[in-house]
Motif scaffolding. Structure first.
Motif, PDB file in Angstrom:
ATOM      1  N   ALA A 101       0.840  -1.198   0.000  1.00  0.00           N
ATOM      2  CA  ALA A 101       0.000   0.000   0.000  1.00  0.00           C
ATOM      3  C   ALA A 101       0.876   1.248   0.000  1.00  0.00           C
ATOM      4  CB  ALA A 101      -0.921  -0.006   1.205  1.00  0.00           C
ATOM      5  N   ARG A 109     -22.511  11.582   3.100  1.00  0.00           N
ATOM      6  CA  ARG A 109     -23.120  11.477   1.769  1.00  0.00           C
ATOM      7  C   ARG A 109     -23.700  10.085   1.536  1.00  0.00           C
ATOM      8  NH1 ARG A 109     -18.548  15.075  -1.142  1.00  0.00           N
ATOM      9  NH2 ARG A 109     -19.010  16.957   0.074  1.00  0.00           N
ATOM     10  N   ASN A 110     -23.094   9.082   2.134  1.00  0.00           N
ATOM     11  CA  ASN A 110     -23.661   7.731   2.060  1.00  0.00           C
ATOM     12  C   ASN A 110     -25.027   7.701   2.712  1.00  0.00           C
ATOM     13  OD1 ASN A 110     -22.316   5.621   0.814  1.00  0.00           O
ATOM     14  ND2 ASN A 110     -20.661   5.799   2.283  1.00  0.00           N
ATOM     15  N   LEU A 151      -4.455  12.940   0.205  1.00  0.00           N
ATOM     16  CA  LEU A 151      -4.839  12.754   1.614  1.00  0.00           C
ATOM     17  C   LEU A 151      -4.156  11.528   2.180  1.00  0.00           C
ATOM     18  CD1 LEU A 151      -8.670  13.479   1.407  1.00  0.00           C
ATOM     19  CD2 LEU A 151      -6.980  14.826   2.626  1.00  0.00           C
ATOM     20  N   HIS A 152      -4.162  10.457   1.376  1.00  0.00           N
ATOM     21  CA  HIS A 152      -3.510   9.231   1.857  1.00  0.00           C
ATOM     22  C   HIS A 152      -2.006   9.409   1.982  1.00  0.00           C
ATOM     23  CE1 HIS A 152      -6.991   6.673   2.035  1.00  0.00           C
ATOM     24  NE2 HIS A 152      -7.381   7.072   0.831  1.00  0.00           N
ATOM     25  N   LYS A 192     -17.115  13.005   5.157  1.00  0.00           N
ATOM     26  CA  LYS A 192     -17.913  13.369   3.986  1.00  0.00           C
ATOM     27  C   LYS A 192     -18.592  12.147   3.402  1.00  0.00           C
ATOM     28  CE  LYS A 192     -15.248  17.190   2.324  1.00  0.00           C
ATOM     29  NZ  LYS A 192     -14.067  17.401   1.486  1.00  0.00           N
ATOM     30  N   THR A 193     -17.796  11.077   3.203  1.00  0.00           N
ATOM     31  CA  THR A 193     -18.421   9.879   2.608  1.00  0.00           C
ATOM     32  C   THR A 193     -19.485   9.317   3.536  1.00  0.00           C
ATOM     33  OG1 THR A 193     -16.402   8.794   3.282  1.00  0.00           O
ATOM     34  CG2 THR A 193     -16.804   8.942   0.923  1.00  0.00           C
ATOM     35  N   ARG A 199       2.479   1.666  -3.469  1.00  0.00           N
ATOM     36  CA  ARG A 199       1.423   1.999  -4.421  1.00  0.00           C
ATOM     37  C   ARG A 199       1.068   3.475  -4.313  1.00  0.00           C
ATOM     38  NH1 ARG A 199      -1.996  -2.414  -3.003  1.00  0.00           N
ATOM     39  NH2 ARG A 199      -3.283  -1.044  -1.741  1.00  0.00           N
ATOM     40  N   ARG A 200       0.878   3.895  -3.080  1.00  0.00           N
ATOM     41  CA  ARG A 200       0.438   5.253  -2.821  1.00  0.00           C
ATOM     42  C   ARG A 200       1.404   6.270  -3.430  1.00  0.00           C
ATOM     43  NH1 ARG A 200       0.933   6.079   3.058  1.00  0.00           N
ATOM     44  NH2 ARG A 200      -0.389   4.258   3.116  1.00  0.00           N
ATOM     45  N   MET A 215      -7.912  13.982   6.027  1.00  0.00           N
ATOM     46  CA  MET A 215      -8.270  12.573   5.840  1.00  0.00           C
ATOM     47  C   MET A 215      -9.576  12.244   6.543  1.00  0.00           C
ATOM     48  SD  MET A 215      -6.624   9.914   4.514  1.00  0.00           S
ATOM     49  CE  MET A 215      -8.072   9.745   3.594  1.00  0.00           C
ATOM     50  N   ILE A 224     -15.315   7.650  -6.637  1.00  0.00           N
ATOM     51  CA  ILE A 224     -16.244   7.480  -5.505  1.00  0.00           C
ATOM     52  C   ILE A 224     -17.423   8.428  -5.713  1.00  0.00           C
ATOM     53  CG2 ILE A 224     -16.559   7.692  -3.008  1.00  0.00           C
ATOM     54  CD1 ILE A 224     -13.706   6.782  -2.644  1.00  0.00           C
ATOM     55  N   SER A 232      -4.886   3.363   0.892  1.00  0.00           N
ATOM     56  CA  SER A 232      -5.410   3.374   2.241  1.00  0.00           C
ATOM     57  C   SER A 232      -5.104   2.037   2.907  1.00  0.00           C
ATOM     58  CB  SER A 232      -6.920   3.600   2.186  1.00  0.00           C
ATOM     59  OG  SER A 232      -7.450   3.489   3.468  1.00  0.00           O
ATOM     60  N   TYR A 233      -4.750   2.096   4.200  1.00  0.00           N
ATOM     61  CA  TYR A 233      -4.512   0.852   4.929  1.00  0.00           C
ATOM     62  C   TYR A 233      -5.842   0.213   5.290  1.00  0.00           C
ATOM     63  CZ  TYR A 233       0.254   2.550   5.640  1.00  0.00           C
ATOM     64  OH  TYR A 233       1.513   3.002   5.461  1.00  0.00           O
ATOM     65  N   GLU A 268     -16.180   1.696  -3.126  1.00  0.00           N
ATOM     66  CA  GLU A 268     -15.464   2.737  -2.387  1.00  0.00           C
ATOM     67  C   GLU A 268     -14.261   2.140  -1.655  1.00  0.00           C
ATOM     68  OE1 GLU A 268     -17.770   4.703   0.661  1.00  0.00           O
ATOM     69  OE2 GLU A 268     -15.897   5.305   1.630  1.00  0.00           O
ATOM     70  N   ARG A 297     -11.784  14.249   7.451  1.00  0.00           N
ATOM     71  CA  ARG A 297     -12.888  14.983   6.836  1.00  0.00           C
ATOM     72  C   ARG A 297     -13.437  14.223   5.629  1.00  0.00           C
ATOM     73  NH1 ARG A 297     -12.984  20.672   4.822  1.00  0.00           N
ATOM     74  NH2 ARG A 297     -11.225  19.903   3.636  1.00  0.00           N
ATOM     75  N   SER A 298     -12.503  13.639   4.883  1.00  0.00           N
ATOM     76  CA  SER A 298     -12.919  12.887   3.702  1.00  0.00           C
ATOM     77  C   SER A 298     -13.782  11.697   4.107  1.00  0.00           C
ATOM     78  CB  SER A 298     -11.680  12.419   2.955  1.00  0.00           C
ATOM     79  OG  SER A 298     -11.993  11.363   2.099  1.00  0.00           O
ATOM     80  N   TYR A 299     -13.381  11.024   5.199  1.00  0.00           N
ATOM     81  CA  TYR A 299     -14.190   9.908   5.698  1.00  0.00           C
ATOM     82  C   TYR A 299     -15.564  10.400   6.124  1.00  0.00           C
ATOM     83  CZ  TYR A 299     -10.189   6.744   5.709  1.00  0.00           C
ATOM     84  OH  TYR A 299      -9.146   5.953   5.332  1.00  0.00           O
ATOM     85  N   GLN A 308     -19.783   9.399  -3.932  1.00  0.00           N
ATOM     86  CA  GLN A 308     -20.207  10.313  -2.870  1.00  0.00           C
ATOM     87  C   GLN A 308     -19.271  11.529  -2.756  1.00  0.00           C
ATOM     88  OE1 GLN A 308     -19.834   7.038  -2.495  1.00  0.00           O
ATOM     89  NE2 GLN A 308     -21.878   6.268  -1.948  1.00  0.00           N
ATOM     90  N   LEU A 309     -18.173  11.510  -3.517  1.00  0.00           N
ATOM     91  CA  LEU A 309     -17.234  12.638  -3.429  1.00  0.00           C
ATOM     92  C   LEU A 309     -17.274  13.433  -4.733  1.00  0.00           C
ATOM     93  CD1 LEU A 309     -14.121  10.919  -1.776  1.00  0.00           C
ATOM     94  CD2 LEU A 309     -15.973  12.163  -0.666  1.00  0.00           C
ATOM     95  N   ILE A 340     -11.465   1.353  -4.128  1.00  0.00           N
ATOM     96  CA  ILE A 340     -10.749   2.544  -4.603  1.00  0.00           C
ATOM     97  C   ILE A 340      -9.842   3.104  -3.521  1.00  0.00           C
ATOM     98  CG2 ILE A 340     -11.024   4.915  -5.443  1.00  0.00           C
ATOM     99  CD1 ILE A 340     -13.698   3.968  -6.687  1.00  0.00           C
ATOM    100  N   ARG A 341     -10.363   3.163  -2.320  1.00  0.00           N
ATOM    101  CA  ARG A 341      -9.535   3.703  -1.243  1.00  0.00           C
ATOM    102  C   ARG A 341      -8.289   2.847  -1.017  1.00  0.00           C
ATOM    103  NH1 ARG A 341     -11.278   7.930   1.815  1.00  0.00           N
ATOM    104  NH2 ARG A 341     -13.453   8.516   1.552  1.00  0.00           N
ATOM    105  N   LYS A 342      -8.474   1.540  -1.086  1.00  0.00           N
ATOM    106  CA  LYS A 342      -7.309   0.661  -0.889  1.00  0.00           C
ATOM    107  C   LYS A 342      -6.317   0.838  -2.024  1.00  0.00           C
ATOM    108  CE  LYS A 342      -8.534  -3.174   1.980  1.00  0.00           C
ATOM    109  NZ  LYS A 342      -8.596  -4.644   1.983  1.00  0.00           N
TER     110      LYS A 342
END
Lengths: 234, 795
Positions: free
Chosen positions: A78, B11-12, A109-110, B7-8, A81-82, B1, A95, B328-329, B319, B3-5, A97-98, B322-324
């Protein structure tokens, strides 16, 4: 940048063992634009998941930026990758919702980039890809071509050195498809390494080199003389 | 970070309002019930804890064994016990006697009140319990006869702004008019105490005036002891039999044992103890039952959350991927999802607060004001609820979090998303568990309702309707009973008048000696003092002989016994048999046998009973009236009372209301149990509704295809509801034995009880089945009626 030695990937279910990739050897240098082609089920996407550090190979070695990454933990993968890899998908994978801005901002952010710098980087890439006016839209409000631009922006916003694209034009009409390929070409010209999986021989010609897969074997490697000549790269 | 969580998360939520509503509504209802029940439970557990020495205080309880082998526990003891205990056991720091007096008339100047809260106690009571003196000194306040300590409410009532110390209050008791000097004023005693009083007079007054309050002959005071900090009450308990053997007169208390009941157990663990003076007696069974329900309701809401979240994971899997993919861990995603469920849980809690605020007054009035904890100014309580909400969010969120965050990013590339069949087995198990709880609660409720209905409709052995009572607080009023009867009977609406005891308040207890069919025997009996025509007025039935009558002067030497007593003694014809009263030594002959009637709650079995004719000791005037024109009859009776006893305030009540109040706690508990069970079932239905909504959404294509190939509406409805019905069936099979086990134990506490027939269980299973079908029906029928072309085009 990428070295594969006798790479093998096997999927096992209860009764069936499927060899997705068999003894693949491949070298991709920095700044290359490589197209991976082949019929359905030939192992293109599996190869891309391994190159993208989303999965480990079953056997063989994978060196990424000089480091053996074939047996890395999920966490270490990870991290790599990041910092280094951006992805572009056939179905965009934004996503919902964003907003556009927030989707592009996500990798930063990550990475832990500071807020002010993050804003600058996102604005710069949006400007470059001509999507600034769409910054507050949600993915569902955009056309396919626009969504793919956002996906490309997200893939490169953190100055990732490797862009992995999986059928990036698959869901687009020809005009939008062309635009996206132009974008990838431009990024490649600016120094990014691009590896693209595609069915389309037309779009494969944007690459400098094509790697053909068949039943998990690398069957052919060609230097392409297509849209751009090798000399243009130097 | 973060904040992004966030937000989702938000919005979810806005993207799936129905499911969010189901989750939040379930949790909100859960927290509302939980908060109300916790207020009740904390209130019950808080009893007597305000006493700073609470962990060292004990009440003495007697274990009385009758010759018939029956054992009863009474919290009333001999007056000589407390001083003897203090003398014998150095580990006992202090011992005190306490007695709550029946209602008396008190006056100061022109101010006259009936006092329900007069008590007598040793001055050492102030060493044991925690009192706050506003005036006077605890060490001297009750050290001589005719001294009285009053609380601030009583001080205001009698003296207004005048200083009460040194003033005199006149108390009219059975033993005449007595004048007490106020020697102390205390803060009102907390309501969450098993003791309730407004005035404490010195016990030495009673001992001076009234012989029973001395010695070992009678039980008439409650004894409390305070242990020294270092002493062990166990060693004292071990020495109690030897202690009793030394002190007790040999013949008087055969088979008597005593034990010590810790103060903290008095409020909740006194169910089997008679003659306690507990105020608002609680029951640990009810506390446990309600706590269990509170837990169940929250648990059901958690299950809804887990089920809906995992079922709808297919929507979130992209979601996660994509985050992974973007680095994202796994752990970050777990935090995100747990955070999300904590947010939802907190929203549920937040919404429940105004709901609790709105319901609390009604809830408390149903509980007859038992709840005195106010939650809105209690930071620890709110903080506790906040922690509970966080815990609930954590518990509900932890499985979905690991489940959702386990999606692999590689699947994104391959276009594979989580299928909604993943975790299907777990969802089935959890829904089954919800049905299990629902069936259990509904069955338990059916049993409780059935039992209470049985008790409410079972004939008591007398007619409690149209029976008015007036308390006779003192000797003057009792002496006027013949005149009152005569005057009242002039009105045709008054059928019969007598003096006597109220059933439900319970006759006192004593021991008699009789010549039974198998030789002489001693027997613990209930003693009831009655006036003329008591049996007629109460509409009890005579089995043999007759009742007391003015025409039979020998009746002062006669008694009436009940059928149980005749049966216990083996008397085929009891008339004329002799009964000797232990203690007084007087002998009586049996003049009549009354058919058994319930003088206590129907929880208790009927004990042998002896009725004595003694109008001078009867605490109530009983008036049977016609049911017509009640108001006019009441005003006639009031006027008659005032004309005969002009200085005595008129108080009255109806026996049916009085009995209702006696069974009141059980009725409240019954109503609350029904309400809470319904709520629990509703929360379970919410989850079922959400899940069915989701399943039909997911299976819309399948339904379309099935219809295309010829499935009828019935086929579709059956297909969609079959699974649920199977789960209800399995839940019933598992819930029934467990419920049977617990309800069988509960119902054993009643002397008169219904049979736990299979019908009750089948009925409750059927009820849950119907509720489940109704929950499903709307969506399932809708899905069955939908146009298959739409479904297939949609795909």
């Amino acid at each position: 940048m990428i070295r594969l030695y006798n790479l093998k990937k096997v999927y096992r279910t209860d009764q069936v063992e499927t060899i997705a990739i068999a003894n693949a050897n491949l070298r991709i240098d920095p700044g290359e634009f490589v197209a991976i082609t082949g019929p359905s089920g030939s192992g293109k996407t599996t190869l891309l998941t391994i190159l993208g550090l989303l999965d480990n190979p079953t056997e063989g070695q994978y060196y990424f930026l000089g480091e053996d990454v074939s047996k890395l933990s999920e966490k270490r993968r990870a991290d790599l990758r990041r910092k280094n890899i951006g992805f572009v998908f056939q179905n965009f994978n934004l996503i919902n919702q964003l907003t556009v801005y927030e989707n592009i901002e996500l990798p930063l952010l990550h990475m832990g980039v500071a807020s002010l710098q993050r804003k600058e980087m996102v604005m710069a890439v949006m400007d470059k890809l001509r999507i600034t006016t769409r910054r507050n839209h949600y993915p569902q409000q955009l056309s396919g071509g626009q969504q793919q631009r956002v996906a490309v922006a997200r893939a490169v916003v953190g100055n990732q050195r490797l862009i992995l694209a999986d059928e990036p034009t698959g869901n687009l009409d020809s005009r939008n498809g062309e635009e996206v390929m132009e974008l990838l070409g431009k990024l490649n010209e600016e120094g990014a390494t691009v590896v693209m999986v595609t069915h389309s021989t037309e779009y494969a010609r944007w690459a400098i080199r094509a790697v053909q897969l068949f039943d998990g074997h690398v069957t052919n490697e060609n230097i392409l003389e297509g849209m751009r000549s090798v000399s243009e790269l130097s | 970070m973060f904040r992004s969580y966030l937000k989702t998360i938000f919005r979810n939520i806005s993207g799936s309002k129905v499911y969010f509503f189901i989750n939040v509504a379930g949790l909100c209802i859960g927290f509302t019930i939980f908060t109300l029940i916790m207020l009740y439970v904390l209130n019950e557990l808080s009893y007597d804890t305000f006493n700073t020495k609470a962990d060292r205080i004990y009440r003495v309880v007697e274990l009385q064994k009758s010759p018939g082998g029956q054992v009863q526990r009474v919290a009333i003891t001999m007056p000589a016990l407390a001083p003897a205990l203090k003398r014998e056991f150095p580990g006992i720091e202090s011992a005190a006697r306490f007695v709550l007096w029946p209602t008396v008339l008190c006056h100061y100047g022109e101010k006259r009140f009936y006092e329900h809260g007069l008590s007598f106690a040793d001055s050492s009571i102030f060493d044991i319990f925690t009192f706050h003196f506003v005036a006077g000194s605890p060490s001297t306040a009750l050290d001589s006869p005719y001294q009285i300590v009053i609380d601030q409410a009583a001080a205001r009532r009698y003296f207004g702004d005048v200083e009460p110390i040194g003033k005199f209050i006149t108390v009219e008791t059975d033993f005449g008019k007595n004048v007490f000097q106020v020697t102390g004023v205390i803060q009102d005693f907390p309501r969450n105490s098993h003791l309730s009083f407004e005035m404490i007079a010195s016990l030495s007054t009673l001992q001076k005036k009234y012989s029973p309050f001395i010695g070992w002959a009678v039980n008439d005071v409650v004894t409390y002891v305070l242990f020294r900090r270092e002493s062990k009450e166990k060693t004292v308990e071990g020495a109690l039999p030897a202690f009793l053997a030394t002190y007790l007169p040999v013949n008087l208390w055969k088979g008597l044992e005593i034990y010590l009941q810790p103060l903290k157990d008095i409020h909740l663990y006194s169910g089997q103890i008679l003659y306690q003076m507990n105020h608002n007696k609680g029951s640990i069974d009810t506390v446990r039952l309600f706590s269990l329900i509170a837990f169940f309701v929250i648990f059901l809401a958690c299950i809804n959350f887990i089920n809906l979240t995992t079922a709808r994971s297919v929507i979130r899997s992209r979601e996660v991927g994509i985050r992974k993919l973007l680095g994202s861990y796994h752990s970050h995603l777990v935090y995100q999802f747990i955070g999300e469920s904590i947010v939802i849980s907190l929203v549920g809690l937040l919404l429940s607060l105004p709901l609790v605020e709105a319901i609390l007054p009604t809830f408390n009035s149903v509980m007859q004001g038992r709840i005195i904890i106010s939650y809105n100014n209690q930071t620890p309580f709110l903080l506790g609820m906040f922690l509970v909400a966080v815990m609930v969010g954590l518990i509900a969120g932890i499985y979905p979090a690991f489940y959702l965050s386990s999606f692999r990013p590689a699947d994104l590339l391959k276009g594979r998303f989580a299928s909604s069949t993943r975790g299907l087995f777990l969802r089935k198990v959890l829904i089954g568990l919800q049905f299990l709880i629902a069936v259990g609660l509904v069955t338990a409720t059916c049993v409780v309702v059935g039992q209470m209905d049985y008790l409410n409709t079972k004939p008591l052995g007398f007619d409690e309707h149209d029976l008015m009572y007036i308390p006779l607080h003192d000797i003057q009023s009792r002496e006027r009973v013949p005149l009152l009867s005569e005057r009242m009977l002039e009105n045709p609406s008054v059928i019969s008048v007598s003096a006597g005891e109220l059933t439900g308040s319970g006759p006192t207890q004593g021991e008699v000696s009789v010549m039974g069919a198998n030789g002489p025997a001693r027997l613990m009996v209930r003693k009831s003092y009655v006036g003329y025509r008591y049996i007629k007025t109460m509409k009890m039935k005579i089995a043999r002989g007759g009742e007391f009558s003015r025409d039979t002067p020998s009746d002062s030497n006669s008694v009436v016994i009940n059928e149980t007593m005749a049966r216990l003694l083996g008397w085929a014809n009891p008339i004329g048999h002799k009964i000797k009263m232990i203690g007084t030594g007087r002998t009586f002959s049996v003049a009549g046998v009354v058919k058994d009637f319930n003088y206590f709650s129907l929880r208790n079995r009927i004990d042998p009973l002896v009725m004595w004719l003694d109008p001078g000791r009867c605490p109530y005037l009983l008036i049977r009236t016609t049911s017509k024109d009640r108001q006019a009859t009441i005003s006639f009776i009031r006027n008659t009372w005032r004309s005969v006893l002009p200085n005595h305030p008129f108080e009255f009540g109806f026996l049916s209301d009085y009995l209702n109040k006696q069974y009141g706690n059980e009725r409240e508990d019954e109503h609350l149990l029904i309400l809470f069970s319904l709520v629990a079932v509703f929360v379970a239905c919410l989850g079922l509704f959400g899940l069915t909504l989701h399943t039909t959404e997911q299976r819309i294509k399948e339904i379309g295809i099935r219809k295309v190939v010829g499935a009828s509406l019935t086929d579709i409805v059956l297909m969609l509801s079959k699974e649920t019905m199977k789960l209800v069936a399995v839940a019933c099979l598992l819930a029934w034995p467990v419920t049977y086990f617990f309800m069988d134990r509960w119902i054993e506490g009643f002397a008169y009880r219904i049979d736990l027939s299979p019908l009750i269980f089948l009925l409750s299973g059927f009820l849950v089945f119907v509720i489940a079908i109704l929950t499903l029906s709307f969506q399932v029928i809708n899905a069955g009626l939908s146009n298959p072309a739409d479904a297939l085009r949609y795909e």
